[in-house]
Design a protein around this motif. Structure first.
Motif, PDB file in Angstrom:
ATOM      1  N   UNK A 114       1.009  -1.357   0.131  1.00  0.00           N
ATOM      2  CA  UNK A 114       0.033  -0.090  -0.049  1.00  0.00           C
ATOM      3  C   UNK A 114       0.847   1.331   0.050  1.00  0.00           C
ATOM      4  N   UNK A 115       0.316   2.373   0.256  1.00  0.00           N
ATOM      5  CA  UNK A 115       0.894   3.590   0.257  1.00  0.00           C
ATOM      6  C   UNK A 115       1.389   4.094   1.470  1.00  0.00           C
ATOM      7  N   UNK A 116       1.171   3.500   2.574  1.00  0.00           N
ATOM      8  CA  UNK A 116       1.225   3.992   3.864  1.00  0.00           C
ATOM      9  C   UNK A 116       2.784   4.579   4.244  1.00  0.00           C
ATOM     10  N   UNK A 117       4.007   3.897   3.699  1.00  0.00           N
ATOM     11  CA  UNK A 117       5.211   4.827   3.740  1.00  0.00           C
ATOM     12  C   UNK A 117       5.098   5.913   3.118  1.00  0.00           C
ATOM     13  N   UNK A 129       6.824  20.814   2.383  1.00  0.00           N
ATOM     14  CA  UNK A 129       6.006  19.642   1.593  1.00  0.00           C
ATOM     15  C   UNK A 129       6.836  19.028   0.647  1.00  0.00           C
ATOM     16  N   UNK A 130       6.715  17.838   0.612  1.00  0.00           N
ATOM     17  CA  UNK A 130       7.589  16.858  -0.314  1.00  0.00           C
ATOM     18  C   UNK A 130       7.319  17.401  -1.611  1.00  0.00           C
ATOM     19  N   UNK A 131       8.228  17.539  -2.681  1.00  0.00           N
ATOM     20  CA  UNK A 131       7.873  18.002  -3.677  1.00  0.00           C
ATOM     21  C   UNK A 131       8.218  16.789  -5.184  1.00  0.00           C
ATOM     22  N   UNK A 174      -0.571  10.841  -3.368  1.00  0.00           N
ATOM     23  CA  UNK A 174      -1.112  11.815  -2.563  1.00  0.00           C
ATOM     24  C   UNK A 174      -0.777  13.112  -3.102  1.00  0.00           C
ATOM     25  N   UNK A 175      -0.866  13.310  -4.228  1.00  0.00           N
ATOM     26  CA  UNK A 175      -0.409  14.618  -4.986  1.00  0.00           C
ATOM     27  C   UNK A 175       0.826  14.845  -5.434  1.00  0.00           C
ATOM     28  N   UNK A 176       2.025  14.004  -4.696  1.00  0.00           N
ATOM     29  CA  UNK A 176       3.265  14.332  -4.904  1.00  0.00           C
ATOM     30  C   UNK A 176       3.873  13.495  -6.173  1.00  0.00           C
ATOM     31  N   UNK A 177       4.434  14.028  -7.031  1.00  0.00           N
ATOM     32  CA  UNK A 177       5.029  13.238  -8.362  1.00  0.00           C
ATOM     33  C   UNK A 177       5.877  12.345  -7.828  1.00  0.00           C
ATOM     34  N   UNK A 178       5.688  11.012  -8.663  1.00  0.00           N
ATOM     35  CA  UNK A 178       6.396   9.734  -8.461  1.00  0.00           C
ATOM     36  C   UNK A 178       7.308   9.859  -9.574  1.00  0.00           C
TER      37      UNK A 178
END
Length: 281
Positions: free
Chosen positions: A151-154, A168-170, A209-213
């Motif tokens: 999942x995306x919990x981390x 904010x993480x970018x 969560x809105x942050x680019x991967x």
């Protein structure tokens, strides 16, 4: 008999260098995409680092306002030289086709970007000239993930860690193998809908969560970096150079193309850098 020696080196204008080397490298380098770039003409650059904010307090109207100072130091970055040399035939050098010129320039810029990213996301090891990378960083925030992605919990934890510092993480940066695994995660066992969120403004970009991967071959498989760009600084010297010279390969009718760039980087708040990785046994 009098003999004179001349060099065939040709300097290229700064504007042309910017278009052929500087901008393409910035676009191709993931490290530069997730950092703040500071151009400089200095051999050493002091980047300020605030370790404690000034304090404020409630005061009555008309009362004196107490003064407080932030606690500030700096990190010193000394850009190191990265250079490339390629040799082409004079026939290709004389080709006025934009495609031919593009092939030559693309090869150099791709390798510049690749080597910068490998150093940025890796470790300097025994090198005496390469800047220290993220794998050398001390004091980052460690986020433990399961052995296999579930999942995306981390990622939620990494974002919360940064928000706890007022940041904010970018960007999240992961290897192609990890991005593929994350792309295959579904909302539930009975759903075919992926967890990754598409970016409506850029269909090829993935969001968590809105942050680019972002994908990078320079990141070790099993590790994902979460970076706030205001805490990751890349200093690039303005003396980027690109020259051509026919003299060195005169007897074989070839032209040498040499490019040099000086860059370094630093992280002004190590705890703001998030490293997602499985726990080691």
């Amino acid at each position: 008999m009098l003999t004179t020696t001349t060099t065939g080196a040709k300097a290229i204008s700064p504007d042309t260098i910017t278009q052929l080397i500087v901008l393409p490298v910035q676009r191709a380098s993931v490290a530069m995409q997730v950092s703040t770039i500071i151009p400089t003409s200095s051999t050493r650059t002091h980047v300020p680092r605030v370790t404690a904010d000034p304090s404020v307090s409630w005061v009555a109207e008309g009362d004196e306002i107490g003064a407080s100072d932030p606690t500030v130091d700096d990190i010193v970055l000394e850009p190191a030289k990265i250079a490339g040399l390629t040799v082409i035939t004079n026939e290709l050098a004389a080709d006025t086709s934009p495609a031919a010129s593009g092939i030559i320039g693309d090869g150099l810029t791709r390798d510049f970007a690749k080597k910068i990213d490998l150093a940025f996301f890796g470790t300097k090891g025994a090198s005496l000239v390469q800047p220290a990378g993220l794998e050398d960083l001390v004091g980052f925030s460690a986020v433990v993930k399961p052995a296999a992605w579930a999942d995306f919990d981390p990622f939620a934890e990494a974002i919360a860690n940064a928000e706890g510092l007022g940041l904010d993480l970018t960007g999240f940066v992961a290897s192609p193998a990890d991005v593929l695994l994350l792309s295959k995660l579904k909302e539930s066992t009975s759903s075919k809908r992926g967890l990754l969120t598409p970016d409506p403004t850029n269909p090829t970009r993935r969001l968590i969560f809105g942050v680019p991967l972002i994908t990078s071959l320079a990141v070790a498989t099993g590790t994902v970096w979460g970076i706030p760009n205001i805490r990751s600084v890349i200093v690039r010297r303005n003396d980027v150079d690109l020259q051509t010279d026919k003299s060195a390969y005169f007897t074989s009718d070839r032209t040498a193309i040499r490019a040099t760039m000086r860059v370094s980087w630093g992280f002004t708040q190590p705890a703001a850098i998030q490293k997602i990785k499985a726990a080691t046994v």
